[in-house]
Design an enzyme around this catalytic site. Sequence first.
Site, PDB file in Angstrom:
ATOM      1  N   ASP A 143       8.007   3.467  -5.890  1.00  0.00           N
ATOM      2  CA  ASP A 143       6.594   3.063  -6.028  1.00  0.00           C
ATOM      3  C   ASP A 143       5.859   3.766  -7.078  1.00  0.00           C
ATOM      4  O   ASP A 143       5.185   3.253  -8.271  1.00  0.00           O
ATOM      5  CB  ASP A 143       5.797   3.433  -4.757  1.00  0.00           C
ATOM      6  CG  ASP A 143       4.051   3.220  -4.957  1.00  0.00           C
ATOM      7  OD1 ASP A 143       3.851   2.060  -5.461  1.00  0.00           O
ATOM      8  OD2 ASP A 143       3.177   4.274  -5.097  1.00  0.00           O
ATOM      9  N   SER A 185       2.563  -1.046  -2.032  1.00  0.00           N
ATOM     10  CA  SER A 185       2.553   0.258  -2.558  1.00  0.00           C
ATOM     11  C   SER A 185       2.056   1.178  -1.645  1.00  0.00           C
ATOM     12  O   SER A 185       2.526   2.420  -1.277  1.00  0.00           O
ATOM     13  CB  SER A 185       1.708   0.153  -3.985  1.00  0.00           C
ATOM     14  OG  SER A 185       1.269   1.571  -4.416  1.00  0.00           O
ATOM     15  N   ARG A 237       2.822  -1.082 -13.421  1.00  0.00           N
ATOM     16  CA  ARG A 237       1.686  -2.003 -13.221  1.00  0.00           C
ATOM     17  C   ARG A 237       0.491  -1.422 -13.821  1.00  0.00           C
ATOM     18  O   ARG A 237      -0.300  -2.168 -14.316  1.00  0.00           O
ATOM     19  CB  ARG A 237       1.645  -1.983 -11.628  1.00  0.00           C
ATOM     20  CG  ARG A 237       2.309  -2.627 -10.916  1.00  0.00           C
ATOM     21  CD  ARG A 237       2.516  -2.496  -9.394  1.00  0.00           C
ATOM     22  NE  ARG A 237       1.251  -2.923  -8.808  1.00  0.00           N
ATOM     23  CZ  ARG A 237       0.486  -2.485  -7.919  1.00  0.00           C
ATOM     24  NH1 ARG A 237       1.033  -1.515  -7.189  1.00  0.00           N
ATOM     25  NH2 ARG A 237      -0.555  -2.627  -7.469  1.00  0.00           N
ATOM     26  N   LYS A 258       3.955   4.121   1.399  1.00  0.00           N
ATOM     27  CA  LYS A 258       3.916   5.776   1.427  1.00  0.00           C
ATOM     28  C   LYS A 258       3.382   6.014   2.915  1.00  0.00           C
ATOM     29  O   LYS A 258       3.633   6.976   3.139  1.00  0.00           O
ATOM     30  CB  LYS A 258       2.511   6.043   0.280  1.00  0.00           C
ATOM     31  CG  LYS A 258       3.363   6.014  -1.259  1.00  0.00           C
ATOM     32  CD  LYS A 258       2.315   6.123  -2.242  1.00  0.00           C
ATOM     33  CE  LYS A 258       1.465   4.959  -2.389  1.00  0.00           C
ATOM     34  NZ  LYS A 258       0.721   4.843  -3.954  1.00  0.00           N
ATOM     35  N   HIS A 281      -5.554   6.308   5.350  1.00  0.00           N
ATOM     36  CA  HIS A 281      -5.613   6.082   3.748  1.00  0.00           C
ATOM     37  C   HIS A 281      -6.888   5.360   3.285  1.00  0.00           C
ATOM     38  O   HIS A 281      -7.309   4.580   4.032  1.00  0.00           O
ATOM     39  CB  HIS A 281      -4.371   5.315   3.311  1.00  0.00           C
ATOM     40  CG  HIS A 281      -4.264   4.764   1.955  1.00  0.00           C
ATOM     41  ND1 HIS A 281      -3.775   5.775   1.116  1.00  0.00           N
ATOM     42  CD2 HIS A 281      -4.925   3.838   1.259  1.00  0.00           C
ATOM     43  CE1 HIS A 281      -3.747   5.128  -0.143  1.00  0.00           C
ATOM     44  NE2 HIS A 281      -4.486   4.038  -0.097  1.00  0.00           N
TER      45      HIS A 281
HETATM   46  N1  URA Z   1      -3.247   2.769  -4.589  1.00  0.00           N
HETATM   47  C1  URA Z   1      -2.042   2.872  -4.409  1.00  0.00           C
HETATM   48  O1  URA Z   1      -1.236   3.797  -3.816  1.00  0.00           O
HETATM   49  N2  URA Z   1      -1.212   1.730  -4.805  1.00  0.00           N
HETATM   50  C2  URA Z   1      -1.785   0.713  -5.477  1.00  0.00           C
HETATM   51  O2  URA Z   1      -1.002  -0.307  -5.816  1.00  0.00           O
HETATM   52  C3  URA Z   1      -3.238   0.714  -5.478  1.00  0.00           C
HETATM   53  C4  URA Z   1      -3.852   1.799  -5.224  1.00  0.00           C
END
Ligand code: URA
Length: 440
Positions: free
Chosen positions: A167, A189, A174, A193, A88
């Site tokens: 999320d 968050s 958010r 994932k 990621h």
């Molecule tokens: N990317 C994400 O997936 N979540 C966040 O909170 C910030 C960046």
Amino acid sequence: MTATRVLRPYDFIQKKRDGGKMGEEEIRSFVAGYMDGTGATDYQMSAFLMAAFFRGLDREETLALTRAYVESGQVLDLGGLAHTVDKHSTGGVGDKTTLVLGPMVAAAGARLAKISGRGLGHTGGTIDKLESFPGFRSDLAPEEFLAQVQRVGLAVIGQTKDFVPADARIYALRDVTATVESIPLIAASVMSKKLASGARSIVLDVKTGGGAFMHTPEKAAELARAMVEIGELAGRHTAALVTDMDQPLGRAVGNALEVAEAIATLKGQGPLDLFELCLALGSELLTLSGLVDSRDAARSALEGAVKSGRALETFRRFVAAQGGDSSLVDHPQALPAAPLLQAVRAGRAGYVAAINAEGVGRAAMLLGAGRARKGDTIDPAVGVEILAKVGDPIGPRDDLAVVHARTPGAATDVAALVSSAFRIVSEKPSVRPLVFARIP
Ligand code: URA
């Protein structure tokens, strides 16, 4: 055994507002009630997010929130597959790492099973880049995805509405309540994932600099530590690198341009910073997954995969497996191309001291390479090619960049923006490291 205590949304918010520590079950039921409509409303969730923003969440609370997110949707079961890996990036400009890293690690024996987002704002999305190949499908069914991960060692699909829906909904809140920039909220968050994607080994590329969420290496390292901790507590092998985003990665910014640069890199002819970052991230993945026992051995395996042409062959197979026109891997000049090229002149002699990555990303977005709003369509052909990188000497008649545009108006406007993203100085500047820190 203690009885499970479930708080009313009001009491839950009040407890965090006053600095209390939330229990695992309290967090789980708060998120579940929000998702099924029996508990918190959007305004109550927003109030909690603001309380969490100011009061923070500790390790256990962050892990509990991560788990509650994961439980809100489908979890991919990569079952018995060995050496499954995932990576990621917290978001960069010109970041086509997955397109290079994926084939490299797959050719070295790992299996990269990746669920990727689309781009929004100044950063591009991997799926958008891959859709530069006519026919490329990012909507494989779970069984197709798994079969491809097994057969090719690499598959990349887009997020569905069943993928960590808590999320998706909470991130949207958010975004409009100024609560994105919180380390525990970002960590939960991102890691929800990663956990739901199922891979056993995870590497996180946490960007720092002008074009990143986290402007200083220290803040980026704090986020990296929070995410690595969650990964490890959840039983995944996890590591993070804090890497530079004070200039775009590589030279290409824009979808087809980035694909062409990824192909060149897989042939051993790409920009050094991009190749070096892929070697660094890939080395973590091969060691975390137990394929090799040292980073040196990992680097040799990855370099060998490129030199032998196996990494490029894996990329060809991956594009073909997902329905894309893989003949373009051998003929990247036939990828979508913009009709107008406009050079950005330096206008003075000196050295490039910095290139505002966010500025270049926004310039590419204005050309049509990215989305200002969710649902906007993107143009694969347009973008910005950076010719002079940080530390390079330049003369007044040298070109700093080339804008690839659809219309003359866009070419002129964006050339001015790209020009203002460059900072030119008289003395040779010191060059920042590409990798600032490794965690743990
Ligand atoms: N990317 C994400 O997936 N979540 C966040 O909170 C910030 C960046």
